[in-house]
Each structure stands twice: as C-alpha cells, then as structure tokens.
Design a protein around this motif. Structure first.
Motif, PDB file in Angstrom:
ATOM      1  N   GLY A   9     -47.596  55.868  67.528  1.00 14.26           N
ATOM      2  CA  GLY A   9     -48.926  55.823  66.932  1.00 14.26           C
ATOM      3  C   GLY A   9     -49.113  54.600  66.056  1.00 14.26           C
ATOM      4  N   ARG A  38     -55.122  66.690  69.915  1.00 19.45           N
ATOM      5  CA  ARG A  38     -55.443  65.871  68.757  1.00 19.45           C
ATOM      6  C   ARG A  38     -56.347  66.636  67.811  1.00 19.45           C
ATOM      7  N   THR A  90     -59.782  58.392  66.885  1.00 15.11           N
ATOM      8  CA  THR A  90     -58.972  58.507  65.681  1.00 15.11           C
ATOM      9  C   THR A  90     -58.668  59.962  65.375  1.00 15.11           C
ATOM     10  N   VAL A  92     -54.963  62.830  64.411  1.00 13.03           N
ATOM     11  CA  VAL A  92     -53.526  63.094  64.504  1.00 13.03           C
ATOM     12  C   VAL A  92     -53.273  63.678  65.888  1.00 13.03           C
ATOM     13  N   TYR A  93     -52.370  63.068  66.607  1.00 17.04           N
ATOM     14  CA  TYR A  93     -52.036  63.504  67.969  1.00 17.04           C
ATOM     15  C   TYR A  93     -50.756  64.328  67.941  1.00 17.04           C
ATOM     16  N   GLN A 116     -50.213  59.845  63.665  1.00 15.19           N
ATOM     17  CA  GLN A 116     -51.560  59.330  63.402  1.00 15.19           C
ATOM     18  C   GLN A 116     -51.909  58.190  64.351  1.00 15.19           C
ATOM     19  N   THR A 118     -55.168  55.587  64.591  1.00 11.03           N
ATOM     20  CA  THR A 118     -56.391  55.137  63.935  1.00 11.03           C
ATOM     21  C   THR A 118     -56.966  53.967  64.715  1.00 11.03           C
TER      22      THR A 118
END
Length: 121
Positions: A9, A38, A90, A92-93, A116, A118
């Motif tokens: 990420g 996500r 964007t 959190v995966y 994360q 972004t």
C-alpha cells in the motif's frame, strides 16, 4: 496459527498504479477463496475482488476493468493489481481468506490487518 499479511500500500497520484500482496502463512491444508475488501472512512467494508480456487474472479462494479486479482497457489499469496486509481479508491484494504488449517475439518475465515491506500495529488 494462520496469518494473513498484506503489503504494497501507500500514497499514489490519481491515474497511478499500485500492487497489493497478501501472503497466508502457517499450517494450511487448502484455501477455498481469497479476496480483497476495503473500508473508507465513514463507510462500510465492501468487497473489491475475490477469487475462488479453480474459479473465475469477481469484482465490484466500481473497480471492474481497472483492478485485477490473481493468486500464486504455491505461495498461498493473492495479489491485487490496481490501475487508473481514483481518489475514491482511497481506503484501508483488507485481505481475507476462507481456508482449512491442517488438522481441521472445517473452513475458517481469516482477515489481514489492513493496509492503507491513499490516492491523492
């Protein structure tokens, strides 16, 4: 003890690319499905893509044609190649897997800790 560990990420500009990896470690007998979810701030966790063993991948409509999920069965690893990233990607995966640990008779769901992503200029 089975663990899922994500990597890859970070921060990327709109239109850019990232590749996420998720490795399942521990004593694993078989993996039924691995996938990516996500969660953006203030929103529910949503499915991004998943891949059943021996099956075809499925994608959320919002990422179809831009993201590609793949697996390396020898490494118990799933990847998410993300192209043409948008600010709305964007989040959190999270990686997850439904698998059977060695010595077990039932499948169990496991989650990674999240990573994360972004997308911003």
């Amino acid at each position: 003890q089975v663990q899922l560990v994500e990597s890859g990420g970070g921060l990327v500009q709109p239109g850019g690319s990232l590749r996420l990896s998720c490795a399942a470690s521990g004593s694993i007998s078989s993996i039924y499905v691995m996938g990516w979810y996500r969660q953006a701030p203030g929103r529910q966790r949503e499915l991004v893509a998943r891949l059943f063993s021996g099956g075809s991948p499925t994608y959320a409509d919002s990422v179809e044609g831009r993201f590609t999920i793949s697996r390396d069965n020898a490494k118990n690893t799933v990847y998410l190649q993300m192209e043409s990233l948008k600010p709305e990607d964007t989040a959190v995966y999270y990686c997850n897997a439904v698998l059977t640990p060695k010595g077990a008779t039932v499948r169990t769901l496991y989650w990674g800790q999240g990573i994360q992503v972004t997308v911003s200029s």
